[in-house]
Scaffold this active site. Structure first.
Site, PDB file in Angstrom:
ATOM      1  CE  LYS A  26       0.896   1.824   2.249  1.00  0.00           C
ATOM      2  NZ  LYS A  26       1.689   1.858   0.866  1.00  0.00           N
ATOM      3  CG  HIS A  43       0.630   0.948  -9.759  1.00  0.00           C
ATOM      4  ND1 HIS A  43       1.195  -0.037 -10.578  1.00  0.00           N
ATOM      5  CD2 HIS A  43       0.241   0.566  -8.478  1.00  0.00           C
ATOM      6  CE1 HIS A  43       1.060  -1.089  -9.872  1.00  0.00           C
ATOM      7  NE2 HIS A  43       0.672  -0.861  -8.591  1.00  0.00           N
ATOM      8  N   GLY A  75       6.022  -2.498  -6.493  1.00  0.00           N
ATOM      9  CA  GLY A  75       5.673  -2.862  -5.069  1.00  0.00           C
ATOM     10  C   GLY A  75       5.332  -4.152  -4.956  1.00  0.00           C
ATOM     11  CB  SER A  76       2.628  -5.899  -3.086  1.00  0.00           C
ATOM     12  OG  SER A  76       1.757  -5.043  -2.922  1.00  0.00           O
ATOM     13  N   GLY A  77       2.227  -4.908  -6.011  1.00  0.00           N
ATOM     14  CA  GLY A  77       1.791  -4.839  -7.410  1.00  0.00           C
ATOM     15  C   GLY A  77       2.822  -3.871  -8.132  1.00  0.00           C
ATOM     16  NE  ARG A 101      -1.415  -8.075  -8.034  1.00  0.00           N
ATOM     17  CZ  ARG A 101      -1.590  -6.851  -7.799  1.00  0.00           C
ATOM     18  NH1 ARG A 101      -2.241  -6.069  -8.886  1.00  0.00           N
ATOM     19  NH2 ARG A 101      -0.990  -6.147  -6.948  1.00  0.00           N
ATOM     20  CB  VAL A 104      10.215  -3.539  -4.942  1.00  0.00           C
ATOM     21  CG1 VAL A 104      11.275  -4.125  -5.473  1.00  0.00           C
ATOM     22  CG2 VAL A 104       9.296  -4.520  -4.108  1.00  0.00           C
TER      23      VAL A 104
END
Length: 402
Positions: A20, A183, A212-214, A243, A337
């Protein structure tokens, strides 16, 4: 007398499958939260990488299969150069996941910095290598441009020692084995925006759910981190897309001693083959898995149990952090998410009803800024994160200071 050319800060957030980027006016005071221009390359290591930006719709692109990240960065450099229109890049801010026990402030990047940060790759193998690769390439290609590393671990330096220390022999603490938390750029942004929207309530007992994905949670008091779910590495805490989150270390010993998995195989299992993807066998994305909950047979059962476990881990950890805080005033959902999956928020809040949480179903459906009812004892909110602004702001402050 000629007018000075406007100067820009380029923010890069380099991950394993996406980069990004965003451009900010380095001279603006205060720095606007909305970038002048932003975009991303995603699906970098996959069969169909895509590019999009503020004015360009998503388009399929071709990347060098042997060096896809290098090719993606080159594409971004070319698009940025074409966009400059008389402006020039004076600094590049990099989001770096792990700063270890050495880096707690935004840091000017040097060759020594990169070497030190490479030693931390085993602690965040999905994230750490890629900004370091970008730094090295940009040193060669744009040698006169200042580069700054902004660390996800830095925000959690306010946690008390009891939250940082691991229950290992004390010598582990002395060697730097501790709970760092991640994060941090996202949580740092929340510390700025939440009091603007929620006033003094945000300075009380707040939990932010970065999903999120993490994924992780951060317990905040007076807008500072006092506890978080991720620890020494980005594997700890919540169940994530691929994970595991928290896992009995005895299970790892079993995988290695009894099933004879190598260290590399265990690492791949923990980071890439577990979480929602591993349990469901369908996807790492909740919005995809939920579509299969009503499938017949094993497929539907695995989808249901995967989502139930995903939600259960969030609820359990929110309960634990609420205990640490001594109660809860504000619960905030953020990241991909958290911001866009109403059904995840609904299920989490349903299971947290014992805290007095009452969800406004209509507000939740439309992703409103506040999704709890007026009668809820805990305010539940949505807040889009803005890690790029935090990185640009830190870089601007460093430039002014020195």
């Amino acid at each position: 007398m000629s007018t000075p050319q406007p100067s820009l800060i380029l923010v890069l957030n380099c991950g394993s499958s996406s980069i990004k980027f965003a451009l900010f006016d380095a001279q603006a005071d205060p720095l606007p939260r909305k970038p002048l221009w932003q975009g991303k390359v995603q699906g970098i290591a996959g069969p169909a990488p895509e590019y999009s930006d503020s004015v360009t719709a998503t388009q399929l692109i071709n990347l060098d299969h042997e060096h896809p990240h290098t090719a993606a960065l080159a594409l971004i450099q070319a698009r940025v150069a074409a966009r400059l229109d008389g402006c020039h890049i004076v600094a590049i801010a990099h989001r770096v996941v792990h700063g270890g026990c050495r880096y707690f402030e935004p840091t000017v990047v040097t060759a020594d910095t990169i070497a030190n940060l490479r030693a931390l790759i085993p602690l965040a193998p999905l994230h750490q290598p890629f900004p370091l690769k970008a730094m090295s390439l940009l040193f060669q290609q744009w040698p006169g441009v200042l580069q700054v590393a902004c660390f996800d671990t830095a925000f959690h330096r306010t946690m008390p020692k009891v939250e940082q220390i691991l229950p290992l022999p004390y010598s582990a603490w002395e060697r730097g084995l501790r709970r760092y938390g991640f994060h941090g750029l996202s949580y740092d942004y929340m510390s700025h925006t939440l009091p603007e929207r929620h006033g003094e309530l945000a300075r009380g007992r707040t939990i932010v759910a970065h999903l999120g994905s993490g994924a992780s949670l951060c317990a905040m008091q007076n807008l500072e981190s006092v506890a978080t779910t991720m620890g020494f590495s980005a594997l700890d805490g919540l169940m994530m897309g691929t994970r595991t989150g928290s896992l009995d270390p005895g299970a790892l010993l079993y995988l290695m001693e009894v099933e004879r998995l190598s260290l590399e195989e265990v690492g791949s299992t923990l980071y890439n083959q577990s979480g929602l993807l591993g349990v469901s066998g369908i996807s790492a994305e909740p919005r995809v898995v939920v579509k299969h909950e009503n499938d017949p047979g094993e497929a539907g059962e695995r989808a249901r149990i995967a989502l139930a476990l995903y939600v259960r881990r969030i609820v359990r950890e929110i309960g634990a952090l609420t205990a640490v805080l001594g109660g809860l005033d504000l619960l905030v959902f953020t990241a991909g998410v958290g911001e866009h999956n109403a059904f995840v928020r609904e299920r989490v809040c349903r299971d947290l009803a014992f805290l007095g949480i009452k969800l406004d179903a209509d507000a939740n459906t439309i992703n409103a800024p506040v999704i709890s009812t007026t009668g809820s004892r805990v305010r539940v909110a949505l807040e889009p994160t803005n890690e790029e602004w935090i990185a640009a702001r830190c870089t601007q402050k460093l430039m002014i200071a020195g």
